[in-house]
Enzyme design. Structure first.
Site, PDB file in Angstrom:
ATOM      1  N   ASP A  58      -1.243  27.960  27.033  1.00 56.85           N
ATOM      2  CA  ASP A  58      -2.659  27.954  27.369  1.00 56.85           C
ATOM      3  C   ASP A  58      -3.070  26.491  27.380  1.00 56.85           C
ATOM      4  O   ASP A  58      -3.101  25.833  26.330  1.00 56.85           O
ATOM      5  CB  ASP A  58      -3.454  28.740  26.322  1.00 56.85           C
ATOM      6  CG  ASP A  58      -4.944  28.806  26.639  1.00 56.85           C
ATOM      7  OD1 ASP A  58      -5.419  27.995  27.467  1.00 56.85           O
ATOM      8  OD2 ASP A  58      -5.631  29.664  26.055  1.00 56.85           O
ATOM      9  N   SER A 137      -8.665  18.772  44.797  1.00 57.78           N
ATOM     10  CA  SER A 137      -9.034  19.681  45.886  1.00 57.78           C
ATOM     11  C   SER A 137      -9.893  18.918  46.877  1.00 57.78           C
ATOM     12  O   SER A 137     -10.573  17.949  46.506  1.00 57.78           O
ATOM     13  CB  SER A 137      -9.824  20.879  45.332  1.00 57.78           C
ATOM     14  OG  SER A 137     -10.405  21.642  46.382  1.00 57.78           O
ATOM     15  N   TYR A 150     -16.664  24.125  40.153  1.00 57.66           N
ATOM     16  CA  TYR A 150     -15.268  23.859  40.506  1.00 57.66           C
ATOM     17  C   TYR A 150     -15.146  22.478  41.147  1.00 57.66           C
ATOM     18  O   TYR A 150     -14.276  21.679  40.777  1.00 57.66           O
ATOM     19  CB  TYR A 150     -14.784  24.947  41.456  1.00 57.66           C
ATOM     20  CG  TYR A 150     -13.401  24.737  42.035  1.00 57.66           C
ATOM     21  CD1 TYR A 150     -12.260  25.051  41.300  1.00 57.66           C
ATOM     22  CD2 TYR A 150     -13.240  24.244  43.328  1.00 57.66           C
ATOM     23  CE1 TYR A 150     -10.995  24.877  41.835  1.00 57.66           C
ATOM     24  CE2 TYR A 150     -11.973  24.068  43.865  1.00 57.66           C
ATOM     25  CZ  TYR A 150     -10.849  24.381  43.118  1.00 57.66           C
ATOM     26  OH  TYR A 150      -9.606  24.204  43.653  1.00 57.66           O
ATOM     27  N   LYS A 154     -12.968  18.972  40.023  1.00 44.42           N
ATOM     28  CA  LYS A 154     -11.959  18.362  40.891  1.00 44.42           C
ATOM     29  C   LYS A 154     -12.322  16.929  41.257  1.00 44.42           C
ATOM     30  O   LYS A 154     -11.446  16.064  41.369  1.00 44.42           O
ATOM     31  CB  LYS A 154     -11.774  19.216  42.145  1.00 44.42           C
ATOM     32  CG  LYS A 154     -11.186  20.600  41.859  1.00 44.42           C
ATOM     33  CD  LYS A 154      -9.818  20.518  41.201  1.00 44.42           C
ATOM     34  CE  LYS A 154      -9.164  21.876  41.047  1.00 44.42           C
ATOM     35  NZ  LYS A 154      -7.805  21.807  40.482  1.00 44.42           N
TER      36      LYS A 154
END
Length: 264
Positions: A58, A137, A150, A154
């Site tokens: 994890d 990304s 998100y 990134k």
């Protein structure tokens, strides 16, 4: 271990881009330590990646991170040669509707994991004259509607990569890749819906989704000697999607390109 062997750590390596990267690096002669939250995927990963070692992890847990890195250092006799920070999650949610738990989860999995693994690997990477590639990304290069949280994680990865290259680039190279629409589990909904897939690919000059191995190929190049003077960059791997705006196509057309001299 063979003194000439190189050791690579790949996080989030049980599927998608991470698995493709582990396979490519294994083929390039690395002994790959694959870390992933999906403990049950271990036998599948080792079957697909010759010589790999799977360590359940994890990435939010400092104890788990330390266990992965210690094992890699043991294999490499104190040296590490490559780190691929690939672990990540997404959440499609409008900013106004995002709760703090979602924000924290994406921050911990996407960004804090890069901090934790990179810091834990620094000594070994220095000894091995290694390189780090973090998977960001295109959403970190430009905004993305309903993906603001998100995108923020990134974008932070890209900024961290560039800053680390400035601080430590004389001993370790740091680069990032910015995948676009890649055919992974994150894109399952798009792949399953022909209409949605057509809408998505219409915005991509390459007119298709990317393949995980196409991202892995760039990562492998960045980790290799051929990219020895590449440091502090963030490379889009998106079929041209981030190049700019595209003109909308009339309804019913395919958007097929016309070769020079060929009548439409």
């Amino acid at each position: 271990m063979d003194d000439r062997a190189r050791v690579a750590v790949v996080t989030g390596g049980a599927n998608g881009i991470g698995l493709a990267c582990a396979q490519r690096l294994s083929g390039d002669g690395f002994h790959v330590v694959v870390a992933d939250f999906d403990a049950e995927a271990g036998p599948q990963v080792t079957a697909k990646v010759p010589g790999a070692e799977f360590v359940p992890c994890d990435v939010r847990s400092p104890t788990d991170v330390r266990r992965v890195v210690d094992r890699a250092l043991e294999i490499g006799q104190g040296r590490l040669h490559a780190l691929v920070n690939n672990a990540g999650q997404t959440a499609r949610v409008r900013f106004a509707d995002c709760d703090e738990a979602t924000w924290q989860r994406l921050h911990d999995v996407n960004l804090r994991s890069v901090f934790s693994f990179t810091q834990a690997c620094l000594e070994g990477l220095t000894a091995g004259h290694g390189a780090v590639v973090s998977v960001a990304s295109v959403a970190g290069l430009v905004g993305a509607e309903d993906l603001s949280v998100y995108s923020a994680t990134k974008a932070a990865i890209i900024a961290l990569t560039r800053s680390l290259a400035l601080e430590l680039g004389h001993v370790i190279r740091f680069n990032a890749v910015c995948p676009g629409q890649i055919a992974t589990r994150m894109m399952a909904r798009v792949q399953a819906d022909a209409g949605l897939r057509a809408v998505v690919t219409a915005q991509i000059p390459a007119a298709r989704l990317g393949r995980p191995e196409e991202v892995a190929n760039v990562i492998a190049w960045l980790l290799g000697d051929e990219a020895s003077y590449v440091n502090g960059v963030a490379i889009p791997i998106d079929g041209g999607e981030s190049a700019g705006f595209r003109q909308p196509k009339p309804s019913g057309t395919t958007g097929e390109r016309v070769s020079p001299g060929k009548a439409p």
